[in-house]
Design a protein around this motif. Structure first.
Motif, short mmCIF file in Angstrom:
data_model
loop_
_atom_site.label_atom_id
_atom_site.label_comp_id
_atom_site.label_asym_id
_atom_site.label_seq_id
_atom_site.Cartn_x
_atom_site.Cartn_y
_atom_site.Cartn_z
N GLN A 115 22.64 19.66 64.96
CA GLN A 115 23.81 20.35 65.48
C GLN A 115 23.37 21.58 66.27
OE1 GLN A 115 25.91 20.96 61.72
NE2 GLN A 115 27.19 19.18 62.14
N GLU A 116 24.28 22.10 67.07
CA GLU A 116 23.97 23.24 67.92
C GLU A 116 23.55 24.46 67.10
OE1 GLU A 116 26.77 20.61 70.27
OE2 GLU A 116 26.57 21.26 68.18
N SER A 117 24.03 24.55 65.88
CA SER A 117 23.74 25.72 65.04
C SER A 117 22.41 25.62 64.30
CB SER A 117 24.87 25.90 64.02
OG SER A 117 25.04 24.72 63.24
N ASP A 118 21.75 24.47 64.36
CA ASP A 118 20.46 24.31 63.68
C ASP A 118 19.39 25.17 64.34
OD1 ASP A 118 21.21 22.52 61.65
OD2 ASP A 118 21.08 20.81 63.02
N SER A 119 18.48 25.68 63.52
CA SER A 119 17.44 26.57 64.03
C SER A 119 16.40 25.80 64.83
CB SER A 119 16.75 27.30 62.87
OG SER A 119 17.67 28.11 62.17
N PRO A 120 16.12 26.24 66.06
CA PRO A 120 15.08 25.60 66.86
C PRO A 120 13.70 25.88 66.28
CG PRO A 120 16.58 26.88 68.25
CD PRO A 120 16.83 27.28 66.83
N ALA A 121 12.79 24.95 66.48
CA ALA A 121 11.39 25.12 66.05
C ALA A 121 10.54 24.17 66.87
CB ALA A 121 11.23 24.85 64.56
N ILE A 145 26.84 27.90 79.88
CA ILE A 145 26.87 26.69 79.06
C ILE A 145 25.46 26.11 79.08
CG2 ILE A 145 27.71 24.32 78.83
CD1 ILE A 145 29.93 26.19 78.22
N ILE A 146 24.87 25.94 77.91
CA ILE A 146 23.57 25.29 77.80
C ILE A 146 23.79 23.90 77.22
CG2 ILE A 146 21.33 25.32 76.61
CD1 ILE A 146 21.62 28.44 76.61
N GLY A 210 28.34 28.88 75.46
CA GLY A 210 27.31 28.72 74.45
C GLY A 210 26.56 27.40 74.61
N VAL A 211 26.08 26.87 73.50
CA VAL A 211 25.23 25.68 73.50
C VAL A 211 26.04 24.44 73.11
CG1 VAL A 211 23.17 24.61 72.51
CG2 VAL A 211 23.23 27.08 72.89
N TYR A 212 25.79 23.35 73.83
CA TYR A 212 26.43 22.06 73.53
C TYR A 212 25.37 20.95 73.57
CZ TYR A 212 31.00 24.27 74.22
OH TYR A 212 32.09 25.08 74.11
N HIS A 213 25.58 19.95 72.73
CA HIS A 213 24.71 18.77 72.74
C HIS A 213 25.42 17.62 73.44
CE1 HIS A 213 22.23 20.13 68.96
NE2 HIS A 213 21.97 20.83 70.05
N TYR A 214 24.66 16.92 74.29
CA TYR A 214 25.19 15.73 74.94
C TYR A 214 24.08 14.70 75.08
CZ TYR A 214 27.26 12.45 78.15
OH TYR A 214 27.74 11.29 78.70
N SER A 215 24.26 13.54 74.48
CA SER A 215 23.27 12.46 74.61
C SER A 215 23.96 11.13 74.35
CB SER A 215 22.10 12.66 73.65
OG SER A 215 22.53 12.62 72.30
N GLY A 216 23.15 10.06 74.31
CA GLY A 216 23.70 8.72 74.23
C GLY A 216 23.82 8.18 72.81
N THR A 267 26.97 15.16 68.98
CA THR A 267 27.73 15.48 70.19
C THR A 267 29.20 15.78 69.90
OG1 THR A 267 28.17 13.13 70.60
CG2 THR A 267 26.19 14.07 71.59
N ALA A 268 29.54 16.03 68.65
CA ALA A 268 30.95 16.25 68.28
C ALA A 268 31.53 17.49 68.95
CB ALA A 268 31.08 16.36 66.76
N LYS A 269 30.74 18.54 69.10
CA LYS A 269 31.26 19.81 69.64
C LYS A 269 31.73 19.65 71.08
CE LYS A 269 29.92 24.60 70.64
NZ LYS A 269 28.82 25.62 70.60
N ILE A 270 30.94 18.97 71.91
CA ILE A 270 31.32 18.83 73.32
C ILE A 270 32.53 17.91 73.47
CG2 ILE A 270 29.87 16.83 73.98
CD1 ILE A 270 29.08 18.50 76.50
#
Length: 294
Positions: A115-121, A145-146, A210-216, A267-270
């Motif tokens: 999810q967008e809120s998960d910490s990057p690493a 928008i990222i 903010g940040v959004y996820h979009y993929s297949g 991708t639920a947020k977008i």
């Protein structure tokens, strides 16, 4: 409405400029690396101040994942410094910035969807440079928008679909990594998703920046993706015979850069905020697989 597209010759950039050209109400400024060096501070500022776009879509990126392990400075210049300069200029003129990022900002060791809120690493130089670019955009431009995406393919450039179809002409059998999972994403669908956001901005709708996820969807392994590609290609008579496929673990296909084992993005947020549904990559390939035969 005036829109600047950087990286206009990349997979997403080409799709964007093609779709935008069909919009009579939009003036499109398409910039490639020869037109605009996004790592040049004075060039970026001068170009954006001279054109004064309402929206900037940054599709420019250093995407040579393995080469980035050696070309660290160049990767950061394009993926971090460039977005920062664009964001600073966008802030100065009050433009909205849409910036494309990647699943590689994550470690890939989570169980379930990212999810967008998960910490990057990030686990690679490429991922580190893209995360630095995200943070630069966040800090430098209020209206941003990222969009993080994954496993991009299209009719243009180098990508997994074109590689598989090329290999099918010369190989009777192939070993494909079977323990990395993600959502293959058609560049044309990424472009369409970005234009939906552009339309929302143009209509002055309330935007949650903010940040959004979009993929297949569906999520698959590289092995499963290859299997589906070949099934469709045989069915559409693009190839005469399907290579025999063998799934192998990541350690049997070593690469300079570490890949995320899990690139599955939520991708639920977008969808909730913009009504944008996940890319249906199987439908895309069923429709236009012949466009990849070159």
């Amino acid at each position: 409405m005036k829109i600047l597209v950087t990286g206009c010759n990349g997979q997403v950039g080409r799709s964007l400029t093609r779709l935008l050209a069909q919009r009579d109400a939009m003036v499109v400024i398409a910039a490639d690396r020869d037109t605009l060096d996004i790592t040049d501070n004075s060039a970026v500022a001068a170009f954006i101040l001279a054109n004064v776009p309402d929206i900037i879509i940054n599709a420019a990126a250093y995407t040579a994942v393995d080469k980035a392990e050696d070309e660290v400075e160049l990767a950061f210049a394009i993926n971090s410094d460039g977005p920062k300069l664009i964001a600073l200029a966008a802030q100065q003129i009050g433009a909205t910035l849409l910036h494309i990022s990647t699943d590689y900002v994550f470690a890939g060791d989570k169980q379930g969807l990212y999810q967008e809120s998960d910490s990057p690493a990030p686990q690679s130089v490429y991922g580190e440079s893209k995360l630095a670019g995200e943070r630069a955009v966040m800090q430098s431009c209020d209206k941003h928008i990222i969009m993080r995406t994954a496993w991009v393919f299209s009719e243009h450039g180098n990508n997994f679909v074109k590689t598989m179809l090329r290999l099918a002409k010369t190989h009777d059998s192939l070993s494909i990594v079977g323990d990395q999972f993600g959502g293959p994403t058609y560049a044309g669908d990424i472009a369409s998703a970005l234009l939906t956001i552009v339309d929302a901005v143009a209509a002055q709708e309330p935007i949650e920046y903010g940040v959004y996820h979009y993929s297949g969807l569906p999520h698959v392994s590289w092995y499963e993706f290859a299997d589906a590609i070949f099934d469709i290609a045989v069915n559409e008579s693009l190839i005469s015979n399907k290579p025999k496929l063998t799934p192998i673990p990541t350690q049997e296909y070593p690469t300079p850069a570490k890949r995320p084992a899990n690139s599955m993005l939520d991708t639920a947020k977008i969808t909730q905020h913009f009504g944008i549904e996940a890319s249906d990559w199987k439908q895309v390939l069923n429709t236009n697989i012949h466009a990849y035969k070159g």
